[in-house]
Design a protein around this motif. Structure first.
Motif, PDB file in Angstrom:
ATOM      1  N   SER A  96       1.064  -1.045  -0.229  1.00 41.82           N
ATOM      2  CA  SER A  96       0.421   0.335   0.142  1.00 41.82           C
ATOM      3  C   SER A  96       0.993   1.326   0.063  1.00 41.82           C
ATOM      4  CB  SER A  96      -1.009  -0.316   1.349  1.00 41.82           C
ATOM      5  OG  SER A  96      -1.876   1.527   1.550  1.00 41.82           O
ATOM      6  N   PRO A  97       0.231   2.627  -0.665  1.00 39.39           N
ATOM      7  CA  PRO A  97       1.460   4.037  -0.508  1.00 39.39           C
ATOM      8  C   PRO A  97       1.116   4.031   0.401  1.00 39.39           C
ATOM      9  CG  PRO A  97      -0.956   4.124  -1.812  1.00 39.39           C
ATOM     10  CD  PRO A  97      -0.707   2.690  -1.508  1.00 39.39           C
ATOM     11  N   THR A  98       0.090   4.004   1.126  1.00 32.95           N
ATOM     12  CA  THR A  98       0.032   4.319   2.623  1.00 32.95           C
ATOM     13  C   THR A  98       0.303   3.724   3.599  1.00 32.95           C
ATOM     14  OG1 THR A  98      -1.967   6.193   1.804  1.00 32.95           O
ATOM     15  CG2 THR A  98      -1.755   5.650   4.247  1.00 32.95           C
ATOM     16  N   ALA A 106       1.013   3.928  10.322  1.00 29.58           N
ATOM     17  CA  ALA A 106       0.268   5.385  10.932  1.00 29.58           C
ATOM     18  C   ALA A 106       0.464   6.465  10.066  1.00 29.58           C
ATOM     19  CB  ALA A 106       2.006   5.419  10.940  1.00 29.58           C
ATOM     20  N   GLN A 107       0.468   5.958   8.708  1.00 30.71           N
ATOM     21  CA  GLN A 107      -0.113   7.162   7.989  1.00 30.71           C
ATOM     22  C   GLN A 107      -2.140   7.596   7.935  1.00 30.71           C
ATOM     23  OE1 GLN A 107       1.991   6.365   4.724  1.00 30.71           O
ATOM     24  NE2 GLN A 107       3.476   8.023   4.667  1.00 30.71           N
ATOM     25  N   ARG A 116      -4.536  10.307   9.253  1.00 35.50           N
ATOM     26  CA  ARG A 116      -4.914  11.202   8.344  1.00 35.50           C
ATOM     27  C   ARG A 116      -6.702  10.164   8.515  1.00 35.50           C
ATOM     28  NH1 ARG A 116      -1.181  10.074   3.114  1.00 35.50           N
ATOM     29  NH2 ARG A 116       0.408  11.039   3.871  1.00 35.50           N
ATOM     30  N   VAL A 117      -6.807   9.235   8.528  1.00 40.04           N
ATOM     31  CA  VAL A 117      -8.204   8.921   8.851  1.00 40.04           C
ATOM     32  C   VAL A 117      -9.080   8.311   9.771  1.00 40.04           C
ATOM     33  CG1 VAL A 117      -9.841   7.428   8.119  1.00 40.04           C
ATOM     34  CG2 VAL A 117      -7.789   8.020   6.098  1.00 40.04           C
ATOM     35  N   LEU A 118      -8.043   7.648  10.873  1.00 39.89           N
ATOM     36  CA  LEU A 118      -8.894   7.423  12.069  1.00 39.89           C
ATOM     37  C   LEU A 118      -8.626   8.747  13.201  1.00 39.89           C
ATOM     38  CD1 LEU A 118      -9.742   5.014  14.227  1.00 39.89           C
ATOM     39  CD2 LEU A 118      -7.207   4.452  14.019  1.00 39.89           C
ATOM     40  N   LYS A 119      -7.672   9.015  13.662  1.00 35.87           N
ATOM     41  CA  LYS A 119      -7.915   9.779  14.272  1.00 35.87           C
ATOM     42  C   LYS A 119      -9.175  10.916  13.787  1.00 35.87           C
ATOM     43  CE  LYS A 119      -4.324  13.588  16.450  1.00 35.87           C
ATOM     44  NZ  LYS A 119      -2.748  14.165  16.519  1.00 35.87           N
TER      45      LYS A 119
END
Length: 54
Positions: free
Chosen positions: A36-38, A41-42, A46-49
């Protein structure tokens, strides 16, 4: 499994999975991880936080 206290449904699920595995039901391609390019941690940043901040 039942002798060790496992529930009937759970034991049957294990039997079903073992049978499917022995019959090659699972596709070998599914076991290969796709990069995956992500990073995880990223994604968390970007999404979960943002989804958990109220």
């Amino acid at each position: 499994m039942l002798q060790y206290g496992m529930g009937e449904s759970w034991a049957q699920g294990l039997v079903d999975m073992a049978t499917a595995h022995n019959e090659d039901v699972y596709e070998p391609e599914a076991a290969i991880a796709t990069p995956s390019p992500t990073s995880f941690a990223q994604w968390c940043e970007r999404v979960l936080k943002p989804a958990t901040i109220t």
